[in-house]
Motif scaffolding. Structure first.
Motif, PDB file in Angstrom:
ATOM      1  N   LEU A  57     -24.315   2.593   7.925  1.00  0.00           N
ATOM      2  CA  LEU A  57     -23.247   1.666   7.544  1.00  0.00           C
ATOM      3  C   LEU A  57     -23.103   0.542   8.559  1.00  0.00           C
ATOM      4  O   LEU A  57     -22.869  -0.620   8.189  1.00  0.00           O
ATOM      5  CB  LEU A  57     -21.919   2.412   7.396  1.00  0.00           C
ATOM      6  N   MET A  58     -23.258   0.854   9.834  1.00  0.00           N
ATOM      7  CA  MET A  58     -23.075  -0.151  10.876  1.00  0.00           C
ATOM      8  C   MET A  58     -24.088  -1.283  10.781  1.00  0.00           C
ATOM      9  O   MET A  58     -23.861  -2.365  11.327  1.00  0.00           O
ATOM     10  CB  MET A  58     -23.137   0.503  12.256  1.00  0.00           C
ATOM     11  N   GLN A  59     -25.185  -1.082  10.086  1.00  0.00           N
ATOM     12  CA  GLN A  59     -26.159  -2.156   9.877  1.00  0.00           C
ATOM     13  C   GLN A  59     -25.588  -3.278   9.008  1.00  0.00           C
ATOM     14  O   GLN A  59     -26.090  -4.404   9.032  1.00  0.00           O
ATOM     15  CB  GLN A  59     -27.418  -1.597   9.222  1.00  0.00           C
ATOM     16  N   TYR A  60     -24.525  -2.970   8.267  1.00  0.00           N
ATOM     17  CA  TYR A  60     -23.925  -3.949   7.364  1.00  0.00           C
ATOM     18  C   TYR A  60     -22.610  -4.514   7.899  1.00  0.00           C
ATOM     19  O   TYR A  60     -21.976  -5.334   7.232  1.00  0.00           O
ATOM     20  CB  TYR A  60     -23.663  -3.306   5.990  1.00  0.00           C
ATOM     21  N   ILE A  61     -22.181  -4.050   9.077  1.00  0.00           N
ATOM     22  CA  ILE A  61     -20.886  -4.442   9.626  1.00  0.00           C
ATOM     23  C   ILE A  61     -21.070  -5.464  10.749  1.00  0.00           C
ATOM     24  O   ILE A  61     -21.891  -5.263  11.653  1.00  0.00           O
ATOM     25  CB  ILE A  61     -20.127  -3.207  10.181  1.00  0.00           C
ATOM     26  N   ASN A  62     -20.321  -6.554  10.700  1.00  0.00           N
ATOM     27  CA  ASN A  62     -20.413  -7.576  11.750  1.00  0.00           C
ATOM     28  C   ASN A  62     -19.922  -7.031  13.094  1.00  0.00           C
ATOM     29  O   ASN A  62     -19.065  -6.133  13.147  1.00  0.00           O
ATOM     30  CB  ASN A  62     -19.594  -8.809  11.356  1.00  0.00           C
ATOM     31  N   ASP A  63     -20.447  -7.598  14.170  1.00  0.00           N
ATOM     32  CA  ASP A  63     -20.156  -7.098  15.509  1.00  0.00           C
ATOM     33  C   ASP A  63     -18.689  -7.236  15.898  1.00  0.00           C
ATOM     34  O   ASP A  63     -18.203  -6.487  16.751  1.00  0.00           O
ATOM     35  CB  ASP A  63     -21.019  -7.825  16.556  1.00  0.00           C
ATOM     36  N   ASP A  64     -17.969  -8.206  15.306  1.00  0.00           N
ATOM     37  CA  ASP A  64     -16.576  -8.442  15.714  1.00  0.00           C
ATOM     38  C   ASP A  64     -15.554  -7.682  14.859  1.00  0.00           C
ATOM     39  O   ASP A  64     -14.345  -7.866  15.017  1.00  0.00           O
ATOM     40  CB  ASP A  64     -16.266  -9.941  15.666  1.00  0.00           C
ATOM     41  N   VAL A  65     -16.012  -6.825  13.970  1.00  0.00           N
ATOM     42  CA  VAL A  65     -15.097  -6.066  13.116  1.00  0.00           C
ATOM     43  C   VAL A  65     -14.450  -4.931  13.915  1.00  0.00           C
ATOM     44  O   VAL A  65     -15.152  -4.167  14.583  1.00  0.00           O
ATOM     45  CB  VAL A  65     -15.852  -5.478  11.899  1.00  0.00           C
ATOM     46  N   PRO A  66     -13.119  -4.783  13.882  1.00  0.00           N
ATOM     47  CA  PRO A  66     -12.457  -3.668  14.579  1.00  0.00           C
ATOM     48  C   PRO A  66     -12.915  -2.316  14.038  1.00  0.00           C
ATOM     49  O   PRO A  66     -12.930  -2.095  12.819  1.00  0.00           O
ATOM     50  CB  PRO A  66     -10.969  -3.901  14.287  1.00  0.00           C
ATOM     51  N   LEU A  67     -13.285  -1.427  14.938  1.00  0.00           N
ATOM     52  CA  LEU A  67     -13.698  -0.069  14.573  1.00  0.00           C
ATOM     53  C   LEU A  67     -12.540   0.860  14.931  1.00  0.00           C
ATOM     54  O   LEU A  67     -12.150   0.955  16.095  1.00  0.00           O
ATOM     55  CB  LEU A  67     -14.974   0.329  15.321  1.00  0.00           C
ATOM     56  N   LEU A  68     -11.997   1.549  13.937  1.00  0.00           N
ATOM     57  CA  LEU A  68     -10.749   2.293  14.131  1.00  0.00           C
ATOM     58  C   LEU A  68     -10.855   3.737  13.646  1.00  0.00           C
ATOM     59  O   LEU A  68     -11.585   4.038  12.695  1.00  0.00           O
ATOM     60  CB  LEU A  68      -9.607   1.606  13.372  1.00  0.00           C
ATOM     61  N   ASP A  69     -10.098   4.599  14.307  1.00  0.00           N
ATOM     62  CA  ASP A  69      -9.993   5.984  13.884  1.00  0.00           C
ATOM     63  C   ASP A  69      -9.064   6.077  12.673  1.00  0.00           C
ATOM     64  O   ASP A  69      -8.184   5.230  12.470  1.00  0.00           O
ATOM     65  CB  ASP A  69      -9.442   6.823  15.044  1.00  0.00           C
ATOM     66  N   LEU A  70      -9.236   7.139  11.882  1.00  0.00           N
ATOM     67  CA  LEU A  70      -8.366   7.358  10.725  1.00  0.00           C
ATOM     68  C   LEU A  70      -6.889   7.448  11.104  1.00  0.00           C
ATOM     69  O   LEU A  70      -6.016   7.212  10.274  1.00  0.00           O
ATOM     70  CB  LEU A  70      -8.774   8.644  10.004  1.00  0.00           C
ATOM     71  N   ALA A  71      -6.624   7.793  12.366  1.00  0.00           N
ATOM     72  CA  ALA A  71      -5.231   7.874  12.814  1.00  0.00           C
ATOM     73  C   ALA A  71      -4.505   6.550  12.628  1.00  0.00           C
ATOM     74  O   ALA A  71      -3.291   6.528  12.416  1.00  0.00           O
ATOM     75  CB  ALA A  71      -5.177   8.299  14.282  1.00  0.00           C
ATOM     76  N   TRP A  72      -5.228   5.438  12.698  1.00  0.00           N
ATOM     77  CA  TRP A  72      -4.614   4.121  12.471  1.00  0.00           C
ATOM     78  C   TRP A  72      -4.068   4.038  11.043  1.00  0.00           C
ATOM     79  O   TRP A  72      -2.939   3.575  10.820  1.00  0.00           O
ATOM     80  CB  TRP A  72      -5.633   3.011  12.707  1.00  0.00           C
ATOM     81  N   ALA A  73      -4.855   4.497  10.083  1.00  0.00           N
ATOM     82  CA  ALA A  73      -4.392   4.485   8.689  1.00  0.00           C
ATOM     83  C   ALA A  73      -3.264   5.489   8.478  1.00  0.00           C
ATOM     84  O   ALA A  73      -2.280   5.189   7.797  1.00  0.00           O
ATOM     85  CB  ALA A  73      -5.556   4.789   7.749  1.00  0.00           C
ATOM     86  N   HIS A  74      -3.405   6.690   9.079  1.00  0.00           N
ATOM     87  CA  HIS A  74      -2.339   7.694   9.003  1.00  0.00           C
ATOM     88  C   HIS A  74      -1.001   7.093   9.436  1.00  0.00           C
ATOM     89  O   HIS A  74       0.005   7.179   8.724  1.00  0.00           O
ATOM     90  CB  HIS A  74      -2.635   8.862   9.958  1.00  0.00           C
TER      91      HIS A  74
END
Length: 294
Positions: free
Chosen positions: A136-153
């Motif tokens: 999946l990371m091959q399709y994600i831009n370098d500046d996109v925030p990477l977050l744990d599910l706890a953020w959505a929780h």
């Protein structure tokens, strides 16, 4: 979300009166269930009657507003067991969701507001990064925030979209050192535990204590994890004194016995499903230091 005793009491009222109102606010308040641990308050809030009456999703108030993830596009880097459920949850909260199977149908990078992971499925919790994450990371831009599910929780529990950047506890790094010890914000044993969780744990063969997790250290070479816990002192009955200056102790993850729930006093004494014996309860009343001295 209501305790099953709500239905029992409705049936009893129907037998006695021959009629019953499904939305009986008195019964609703007695049998509400917690919506989750709000880390900003350190307690479990209960759903408001007004939210239930208007069927308000997180972000709405009295039938008006926007859902918490309205207009956002979120990428999901989860295994198949979690993927389906989280798709539905995020979409119900207003997001457009992209998974590996979605992005593989297109070409090049995709535009997303953030990418969500289960941090406990990544190093240092596992030996290597799962293949579905790497792909999946091959399709994600370098500046996109990477977050744990706890953020959505927490966004859902607090009913507002939390900032995408600036809070280390939600940030995920895919670059991991090989040090023997490292600080983490969550672990997965028989269940997931996080910094901020309220837990019950053993202190020897006959002693059980309760407290809030304030730190977790993951140790490599099969040594497990150590948790720093701030004690919640029992005051009387169901009361736990929640004081920032109480003692902290370090315990092994094997000492954990499960989560407990702590409610604000106004909510706690309206509940209709507490056990008679506080020793058998996993639901407690938060008492702040000044209140415990009264």
């Amino acid at each position: 979300m209501l305790h099953y005793r709500w239905l029992v009491e409705l049936e009893q009222e129907f037998k006695e009166k021959g009629e019953v109102r499904i939305f009986n606010s008195k019964l609703y308040i007695k049998y509400r269930l917690p919506v989750g641990l709000d880390l900003s308050r350190g307690i479990y809030p209960l759903q408001r009657a007004s939210h239930a009456r208007f069927w308000d999703p997180p972000g709405f108030m009295k039938g008006k507003g926007d859902t918490v993830f309205h207009g956002m596009t979120i990428a999901l880097a989860l295994d198949q067991k979690q993927d389906t459920d989280w798709k539905m949850i995020l979409r119900a909260c207003g997001a457009t969701v992209k998974t590996l199977s979605d992005v593989q149908k297109g070409k090049g990078k995709i535009n997303v507001d953030c990418c969500l992971f289960a941090s406990t499925s990544l190093p240092p919790h596992v030996i290597s990064t799962p293949a579905y994450v790497s792909k999946l990371m091959q399709y994600i831009n370098d500046d996109v925030p990477l977050l744990d599910l706890a953020w959505a929780h927490q966004s859902i529990i607090q009913r507002k979209c939390l900032p995408l950047v600036g809070e280390n506890r939600y940030s995920v790094s895919l670059d991991h050192s090989l040090s023997n010890k490292c600080q983490v914000f969550s672990i997965k044993k028989d269940r997931r535990y996080e910094v901020g969780d309220l837990v019950q744990f053993s202190r020897g063969p006959k002693t059980t204590s309760r407290g809030r997790v304030v730190g977790i250290v993951s140790e490599r070479q099969g040594k497990g994890c150590k948790l720093e816990i701030q004690l919640l002192e029992s005051n009387k009955g169901f009361e736990l004194v929640d004081c920032p200056s109480t003692a902290r102790i370090v315990v092994d993850e094997s000492s954990l016995q499960g989560n407990i729930l702590m409610l604000g006093t106004k909510d706690f004494y309206k509940l209709g499903y507490l056990p008679k014996n506080s020793d058998k309860s996993d639901i407690f009343d938060q008492v702040l230091p000044k209140e415990s001295q009264m």
